[in-house]
Scaffold this motif. Structure first.
Motif, short mmCIF file in Angstrom:
data_model
loop_
_atom_site.label_atom_id
_atom_site.label_comp_id
_atom_site.label_asym_id
_atom_site.label_seq_id
_atom_site.Cartn_x
_atom_site.Cartn_y
_atom_site.Cartn_z
N PHE A 177 -17.74 39.03 23.20
CA PHE A 177 -18.08 40.25 22.45
C PHE A 177 -18.91 41.19 23.32
CE2 PHE A 177 -16.79 37.89 18.73
CZ PHE A 177 -16.42 38.86 17.81
N ASP A 178 -19.82 40.64 24.10
CA ASP A 178 -20.71 41.46 24.93
C ASP A 178 -19.96 42.21 26.03
OD1 ASP A 178 -22.84 40.66 23.39
OD2 ASP A 178 -23.60 39.20 24.84
N GLN A 179 -18.73 41.77 26.35
CA GLN A 179 -17.93 42.47 27.35
C GLN A 179 -17.40 43.80 26.84
OE1 GLN A 179 -14.89 39.75 28.70
NE2 GLN A 179 -16.39 38.27 29.43
N GLY A 180 -17.45 44.01 25.51
CA GLY A 180 -17.11 45.32 24.99
C GLY A 180 -15.88 45.43 24.13
N ILE A 234 -17.21 43.11 15.17
CA ILE A 234 -18.45 43.20 15.94
C ILE A 234 -19.14 41.85 15.79
CG2 ILE A 234 -18.70 45.71 15.72
CD1 ILE A 234 -20.85 45.16 13.54
N TRP A 235 -20.02 41.54 16.72
CA TRP A 235 -20.62 40.21 16.74
C TRP A 235 -21.32 39.85 15.43
CZ3 TRP A 235 -20.32 35.63 18.57
CH2 TRP A 235 -21.37 34.73 18.38
N LYS A 279 -20.01 34.81 22.11
CA LYS A 279 -20.84 36.02 22.14
C LYS A 279 -20.67 36.76 23.45
CE LYS A 279 -25.34 37.92 21.03
NZ LYS A 279 -25.29 38.96 22.06
N ALA A 280 -20.51 36.01 24.55
CA ALA A 280 -20.30 36.66 25.86
C ALA A 280 -19.02 37.49 25.86
CB ALA A 280 -20.26 35.60 26.96
N GLN A 304 -22.44 30.75 22.27
CA GLN A 304 -22.82 31.62 23.38
C GLN A 304 -21.60 32.09 24.17
OE1 GLN A 304 -25.70 33.00 24.06
NE2 GLN A 304 -26.70 32.00 22.33
N GLU A 322 -20.37 36.53 13.39
CA GLU A 322 -21.38 35.47 13.25
C GLU A 322 -21.66 35.19 11.78
OE1 GLU A 322 -25.57 34.40 15.42
OE2 GLU A 322 -25.30 36.46 14.72
#
Length: 197
Positions: free
Chosen positions: A62-65, A17-18, A59-60, A56, A22
């Protein structure tokens, strides 16, 4: 802080997970602001994005799922990372003279490792690699490929061996399929069709 001996039997490996990723990368973003985007971007994009831009971009993803890799945890401490995805997700591999595709087969690629310095040389890379192979297999992968360094560990600092060492891949059952450089083989593991439905 936990020590490697205290946690040798308590390590868990799971999709990243992000927040965990991080935390492991730290303020420097892994190796010099890379944020593990090296193979996903052109050289020009990497340089321009060094630091925050690469952060960034990752992170994008990770944000895709779907996690672009796995992390190893010892309790709440994040101690290791391995990035694995379909080879097509790493366009810079295709343009590499040394690591360009061997063929057109549908391959998943292990592009990098990042291990907390307290846990280097403990076998954690092998655990991460085996877990990544299983994880890719469960998502339909038939072949997993890696691009390790083939040089004595004492002559190559572990911190810079972010694609892994040859011995780790051999231990995980990978075989060499190509070598366009003395120190950079392409290793593969073919996976059987024995996934649980």
């Amino acid at each position: 802080m936990v020590s490697s001996t205290e946690t040798a039997k308590a390590i868990e490996i799971q999709p990243a997970i992000w927040a965990d990723f991080e935390a492991l990368m730290g303020e420097k973003g892994g190796c010099g602001g890379c944020w593990c985007m090296l193979w996903r971007r052109t050289a020009k994009e990497m340089e321009a994005g060094k630091g925050e831009g690469n952060r960034q971009a990752m992170k994008a993803l990770f944000d895709q799922g779907e996690a672009p890799g796995l992390v190893a945890k010892a309790g709440t401490d994040v101690i290791g990372w391995i990035q694995i995805d379909r080879r097509a997700a790493f366009p810079r591999l295709a343009s590499s003279r040394v690591l360009k595709p061997v063929d057109e087969l549908d391959v998943w690629s292990v592009s990098c490792f990042f291990i907390d310095k307290r846990f280097r040389r403990t076998g954690l890379s092998l655990k991460l690699l085996n877990a990544a192979v299983d994880w890719a297999h469960s998502r339909g992968a038939a072949i997993v490929e890696g691009y390790p360094i083939d040089t004595p560990r004492q002559k190559f600092p572990s911190f810079y061996a972010w694609t892994g060492f040859l011995g780790t891949f051999r231990q995980a059952g990978f075989a060499e399929v190509a070598r366009r450089s003395d120190t950079r083989p392409i290793m593969r593991k073919a996976l059987g069709d024995d996934r649980e439905d």
